[in-house]
Design a protein around this motif. Structure first.
Motif, short mmCIF file in Angstrom:
data_model
loop_
_atom_site.label_atom_id
_atom_site.label_comp_id
_atom_site.label_asym_id
_atom_site.label_seq_id
_atom_site.Cartn_x
_atom_site.Cartn_y
_atom_site.Cartn_z
N ASN A 196 -14.25 -41.64 36.80
CA ASN A 196 -13.47 -42.52 35.93
C ASN A 196 -12.11 -42.83 36.54
OD1 ASN A 196 -13.93 -43.11 32.60
ND2 ASN A 196 -15.58 -42.12 33.75
N ALA A 197 -11.54 -43.96 36.13
CA ALA A 197 -10.24 -44.38 36.64
C ALA A 197 -9.15 -43.39 36.23
CB ALA A 197 -9.92 -45.78 36.10
N PRO A 198 -8.12 -43.26 37.05
CA PRO A 198 -7.10 -42.22 36.83
C PRO A 198 -6.37 -42.33 35.50
CG PRO A 198 -6.90 -43.15 39.04
CD PRO A 198 -7.88 -43.99 38.30
N GLU A 199 -6.28 -43.53 34.91
CA GLU A 199 -5.51 -43.67 33.67
C GLU A 199 -6.26 -43.16 32.43
OE1 GLU A 199 -7.57 -47.69 34.37
OE2 GLU A 199 -6.53 -46.17 35.56
N THR A 200 -7.51 -42.75 32.59
CA THR A 200 -8.29 -42.31 31.44
C THR A 200 -8.14 -40.81 31.21
OG1 THR A 200 -10.27 -41.88 32.77
CG2 THR A 200 -9.98 -44.12 31.89
N PRO A 219 -13.13 -39.42 45.24
CA PRO A 219 -14.35 -40.18 44.91
C PRO A 219 -14.53 -41.39 45.81
CG PRO A 219 -12.60 -40.67 43.35
CD PRO A 219 -12.07 -39.57 44.24
N ARG A 220 -15.77 -41.87 45.89
CA ARG A 220 -16.04 -43.09 46.64
C ARG A 220 -15.47 -44.30 45.90
NH1 ARG A 220 -22.19 -43.34 48.76
NH2 ARG A 220 -21.19 -44.74 50.27
N ILE A 221 -15.49 -44.24 44.56
CA ILE A 221 -15.01 -45.35 43.75
C ILE A 221 -14.59 -44.80 42.39
CG2 ILE A 221 -17.31 -45.91 42.85
CD1 ILE A 221 -16.51 -48.86 42.90
N GLU A 222 -13.61 -45.44 41.77
CA GLU A 222 -13.16 -45.07 40.42
C GLU A 222 -13.28 -46.29 39.51
OE1 GLU A 222 -9.80 -41.66 41.24
OE2 GLU A 222 -9.24 -43.77 41.56
N LEU A 223 -13.93 -46.11 38.38
CA LEU A 223 -14.17 -47.20 37.43
C LEU A 223 -13.80 -46.75 36.02
CD1 LEU A 223 -17.72 -48.33 38.64
CD2 LEU A 223 -15.55 -49.43 39.17
N ASN A 224 -13.65 -47.74 35.14
CA ASN A 224 -13.42 -47.43 33.74
C ASN A 224 -14.48 -48.11 32.87
OD1 ASN A 224 -12.22 -46.37 31.46
ND2 ASN A 224 -10.69 -47.99 31.27
N PHE A 225 -15.71 -48.08 33.36
CA PHE A 225 -16.82 -48.67 32.61
C PHE A 225 -18.04 -47.79 32.84
CE2 PHE A 225 -20.09 -52.14 32.07
CZ PHE A 225 -19.91 -52.23 30.70
N ASN A 226 -18.36 -46.99 31.84
CA ASN A 226 -19.37 -45.96 32.02
C ASN A 226 -20.74 -46.51 32.37
OD1 ASN A 226 -17.34 -44.19 31.47
ND2 ASN A 226 -18.16 -43.47 29.53
N ASP A 227 -21.13 -47.63 31.78
CA ASP A 227 -22.46 -48.17 32.10
C ASP A 227 -22.53 -48.62 33.56
OD1 ASP A 227 -23.51 -47.65 29.66
OD2 ASP A 227 -23.37 -49.68 28.88
N ALA A 228 -21.43 -49.15 34.09
CA ALA A 228 -21.42 -49.52 35.51
C ALA A 228 -21.51 -48.28 36.38
CB ALA A 228 -20.14 -50.30 35.83
#
Length: 302
Positions: A196-200, A219-228
């Protein structure tokens, strides 16, 4: 310039419909001098006669007929507005603005909204995807009515925040991997990660979990969209840590056959709370809050 008075317009329409000052007075439960005063005030306001007085009947003038037609629309709109407001006062209808994370919206809110739709179909719940901090800020501003936020949160003046549920955080792993029965920080830190993205709040939770084992992976990538994130896990791009929002069923079923889920050691939990403005909520908001607490009770019994 004085505005048109709805009571005066209602009197004008009654006279036009009934053809008589006396009949309008009886229908509206007004004294005859009051009816005459209403028409005199309207004619003074318009600056022209509104009624043609004949021996046996009163009819609208040309200008009066135009005003009567508009008055019917205004009175109907006013009656509709009062009916809609009264339905909201009774809790039969209303708009409730709710903020939550993508995970809560995808897996928890549908259960709440389904039950709410059965019990209170007139309530319109408008949902916004927000972080916990955005949700609290909008509650303070008055642009939200309810928020589902990660806990703990520092006290915010004017808001009430109560614990709602606690979901286990699980390891979501590509099914093609050879994975242990229980996932530890050391093992997971050695794998490619999607986090998850750092702001969460979840990012802070997982960082602390890794740190408990002395690990600080990148991480390889950080996202804030769990389904993605889950889609990337299913594609074999990496592993992740996400809450398992089992809802009322409480079953740990993988969301995709290409994904396996494993418990963590040490265990990790994501607590959620319900936030709203302090004081008695409006009826529609109260019904949504009741539906949220009902889901908590169903989950506790399952």
């Amino acid at each position: 310039m004085r505005e048109l008075n709805l009571d005066r317009l209602r009197t004008l329409v009654a006279i036009a419909d009934l053809g008589s000052f006396a009949a309008a007075a009886r229908t509206l439960n007004l004294a005859p001098p009051t009816v005459s005063l209403h028409i005199s005030e309207l004619e003074a306001r318009i600056g022209a006669p509104l009624l043609l007085r004949q021996r046996s009947q009163v009819r609208p003038s040309g200008i009066g007929a135009t005003l009567v037609a508009r008055a019917r629309q205004l009175l109907a709109a006013a009656d509709q507005a009062l009916e809609e407001v009264q339905r909201q006062v009774q809790g039969l209808a209303g708009r409730v603005r709710l903020g939550a994370s993508t995970g809560a919206i995808a897996y928890l809110l549908p259960q709440v909204l389904e039950r709410l739709g059965q019990q209170h179909p007139g309530i319109d719940v408008q949902v916004r995807i927000l972080t916990s901090q955005e949700t609290l800020a909008q509650l303070v501003e008055g642009t939200l009515d309810i928020g589902l936020v990660a806990l703990p949160q520092a006290p915010v003046g004017g808001l009430t925040v109560k614990p709602w549920r606690r979901d286990p955080v699980m390891a979501f792993l590509p099914a093609a991997w050879q994975v242990p029965r229980v996932v530890t920080p050391a093992w997971l830190a050695a794998q490619p990660l999607i986090l998850n993205a750092p702001e969460t709040r979840l990012s802070r939770l997982t960082t602390e979990w890794f740190a408990s084992g002395g690990e600080h992976p990148l991480p390889r990538i950080e996202l804030n969209f769990n389904d993605a994130i889950k889609s990337l896990v299913a594609a074999g791009y990496g592993a992740t840590l996400l809450p398992h929002e089992a809802g009322a069923q409480g079953r740990a079923v993988p969301p995709d056959p290409r994904i396996v889920m494993r418990p963590l050691r040490p265990a990790l939990w994501r607590p959620l709370g319900i936030a709203h403005r302090a004081g008695p909520p409006e009826p529609a908001t109260r019904h949504v809050l009741e539906a949220l607490w009902e889901l908590k009770q169903l989950s506790a019994r399952s």
